[in-house]
Design an enzyme around this catalytic site. Sequence first.
Site, PDB file in Angstrom:
ATOM      1  N   GLN A 137     -10.555  12.447 -22.319  1.00 27.96           N
ATOM      2  CA  GLN A 137     -10.304  11.327 -23.230  1.00 27.96           C
ATOM      3  C   GLN A 137     -10.291  11.781 -24.684  1.00 27.96           C
ATOM      4  O   GLN A 137      -9.760  11.100 -25.551  1.00 27.96           O
ATOM      5  CB  GLN A 137     -11.404  10.268 -23.050  1.00 27.96           C
ATOM      6  CG  GLN A 137     -11.438   9.620 -21.689  1.00 27.96           C
ATOM      7  CD  GLN A 137     -10.592   8.361 -21.628  1.00 27.96           C
ATOM      8  OE1 GLN A 137      -9.628   8.217 -22.359  1.00 27.96           O
ATOM      9  NE2 GLN A 137     -10.953   7.439 -20.762  1.00 27.96           N
ATOM     10  N   SER A 321     -10.388   9.971 -30.528  1.00 30.73           N
ATOM     11  CA  SER A 321     -10.152   9.915 -29.090  1.00 30.73           C
ATOM     12  C   SER A 321      -8.689   9.578 -28.816  1.00 30.73           C
ATOM     13  O   SER A 321      -7.913   9.290 -29.736  1.00 30.73           O
ATOM     14  CB  SER A 321     -11.083   8.872 -28.454  1.00 30.73           C
ATOM     15  OG  SER A 321     -10.851   7.589 -29.015  1.00 30.73           O
ATOM     16  N   TYR A 322      -8.335   9.587 -27.543  1.00 29.68           N
ATOM     17  CA  TYR A 322      -6.942   9.357 -27.125  1.00 29.68           C
ATOM     18  C   TYR A 322      -6.429   8.037 -27.702  1.00 29.68           C
ATOM     19  O   TYR A 322      -7.021   6.980 -27.471  1.00 29.68           O
ATOM     20  CB  TYR A 322      -6.882   9.331 -25.600  1.00 29.68           C
ATOM     21  CG  TYR A 322      -5.496   9.242 -25.020  1.00 29.68           C
ATOM     22  CD1 TYR A 322      -4.563  10.247 -25.236  1.00 29.68           C
ATOM     23  CD2 TYR A 322      -5.115   8.150 -24.251  1.00 29.68           C
ATOM     24  CE1 TYR A 322      -3.294  10.174 -24.692  1.00 29.68           C
ATOM     25  CE2 TYR A 322      -3.850   8.066 -23.691  1.00 29.68           C
ATOM     26  CZ  TYR A 322      -2.943   9.077 -23.921  1.00 29.68           C
ATOM     27  OH  TYR A 322      -1.678   9.001 -23.383  1.00 29.68           O
ATOM     28  N   PRO A 323      -5.314   8.076 -28.466  1.00 30.29           N
ATOM     29  CA  PRO A 323      -4.890   6.872 -29.188  1.00 30.29           C
ATOM     30  C   PRO A 323      -4.056   5.874 -28.391  1.00 30.29           C
ATOM     31  O   PRO A 323      -3.974   4.707 -28.767  1.00 30.29           O
ATOM     32  CB  PRO A 323      -4.065   7.440 -30.346  1.00 30.29           C
ATOM     33  CG  PRO A 323      -3.502   8.718 -29.812  1.00 30.29           C
ATOM     34  CD  PRO A 323      -4.559   9.268 -28.875  1.00 30.29           C
TER      35      PRO A 323
END
Length: 722
Positions: A137, A321-323
């Site tokens: 993530q 973190s993962y957008p």
Amino acid sequence: MQAIVAEKGNQAQKLAAPFKHKKRGHYIEISPCDTFPQGAFLTWCSGHLFEMVGPDELNPQYKKWKLDTLPIIPETFKYKVIKEKAKRYQAVKEVLLNPKVKEIIAAGDPGREGELIVELVIRQSGVKKPVKRVWAQSLEKKAVKRAFENLFDIEETRPLYFEALARSHADWLVGMNMSRAYTLLIQQNGGGRSVYSAGRVQTPTLAMIVNREKEILSFESKPFYEVIGQFRFENKVFEGKYQTEDNESRLFQKEIAEKIKEETSGKEARIEKVKKETKKEPPPQFFKLSTLQETANKIFKFSAKRTLDLAQSLYEKSLISYPRTNSEFISEEEARSFPQFLQQVKQLEPYRDIASNIQRDVMKDRRYVNAKKVTDHYAIIPTENVPSLHELSADERKIYDLIVKRVIAAHYYPAEFYHTLIVTRVETHLFYTKGKQMIKEGWRSTLQKSQKKDERDVYLPVLQENETGLCARSEVKEGKTTPPKRYTEGELISSMANAGRKIEDQQLKAVLKETRGLGEEATRAGIIERLKALSYIRQEKHRIIPTEKAFILVEAVNGTVLASAELTARWEQRLSEIGQGKADAKAFIDNAKKLSDKLVKDAINNSSSWDISESTEALDNRENSVSLGQCPKCGAGVVDKTKLYGCSAYNKNGCDFIVSKRLLGKKISETNIKKLLSSGKTNLIKGFKGKSEFNAYLTWKEKSQGTITFQFEKQKRKQHVN
């Protein structure tokens, strides 16, 4: 030995970072360690390496667009390597085929598209080796190492591959067939020679934009009147606004407003009601992609794509973190990183004060920390890798700042406001006065001054019910109703995310709410960019304006499932079930084939009822109202048509007057077009690039067969340019 396949080069570098490694040409070699006892080869794709084979490559008869060849329904969907990425594919394939490699780890972005990109490469390479899945993530070192220590068997995430495959195949069927069908049918109905692209998500999105424009074009502004009372209760002075029994302050008959003015001016007033209450405003939730895009567009005027690109860059730098997430929540595991993050971030000047004065812990607050509401991804939050801000570009810093302050704000108490409502009676008429004072600033202390415009206190005098005074004077203020505003990109993203509110089917409405509306968080920016590229929309002062081409297509699809969010709702429901392993991808694609057949037949049957000229009549009026000047060929208005300046009467009389916005490397400004239309000659334009660079005027003369010509500086010779 294991082979790790990442989605992109930057991602590969971050995945290798926690381990001792060495770059070896087109791959990275990770040395033996606890996580990889025999070491590992780490290679990477470059986004999608494969694309679906087009209709004319499946069968030469499809090269020419004909209605009698529709719908095009292939038995199987074939893929080919994207020409520009052939070398990258060979590099990946070489690693996968290496006899030392006994197991493959798919390491695409944690989502269905990342699943598709990597697994498609593995399958197309023909490799038959065990496959695991890493689900990172965040690309921060600790998160990456933890992810590699907790690999999934590929069977656990493979349903996401089938979901992505089903979506792409079904979208190909509908998009390709409907684009051909509507293009041919619109051309037959006098809609010009343009190609009309249609799609499951882009077309209902375009319909939203066009329908908003129709509301604006059909809007008739009306005058309205409001009665304002000025009250004096001894030394206490305040104003109130008249309201009807239906709580409406606007009156549309002036004589009624004037009558109320006469009946209240100079008359005794009595306090009918005093209502005081304290309201709390909690800090906003963490960002998901759409709310980040909406906020960045509102504050910085960033396009949705620009915001996504910046967020992706910050993710690849291990800073957030993962957008591409649709979640506003995190789990307790992520929340545990906040104390350390706050300690680090307060070393940076912009955050020193606000990060040092946090008021609470969010760990137990279900508004932010709720693992049950975290699906594939959690909210966008900063990682523990706090950067030196000078390492970021100016725009990266703006996005990072929004994300950091949103997390800091969550650690503050709600803002508190004291709301007061005073209802004053004069004769039989009621006047309403509202006041608002901030009691506790709370999380709003983390905002910049430019974001605090709504915090201005409105103080009211202390009054008691039944207290009497005087309506010293009443006055009538006149205003005019205004049409709805065109969408900004941020507002359109929000509307796409909340699409389906008008759907009557409650089940479909719930599905759209659950799936977050039209498109995915990660694809909405791309949809908007595609609408621009297709010349369906243009932007003016950050507002989205549909073109004539958009009006024509929406008229044609009006009343079909392609014009509403209903098709997306049904598809997303089933796609979600495929991704969870609860539905069959093949059955879904078979239904998409049947739907494509029906949509083509419906379009053909309905095309005789289309009235394209009527659908663009209001648009013609709009374009003429913003005319740049008179068309030298037919006298109609010349307007901005996105990529060129052209006659607004093209659909009516076929007038073909156009001037490209860019000639020989030079942009032709509106100022010069206006001068050309008014006087027949532009200002001197410098820097045209022919065989050599030159300066020239653009001129228009009937004697030159009705064409635009160059008049060269200090020369008399002329050259036709259109």
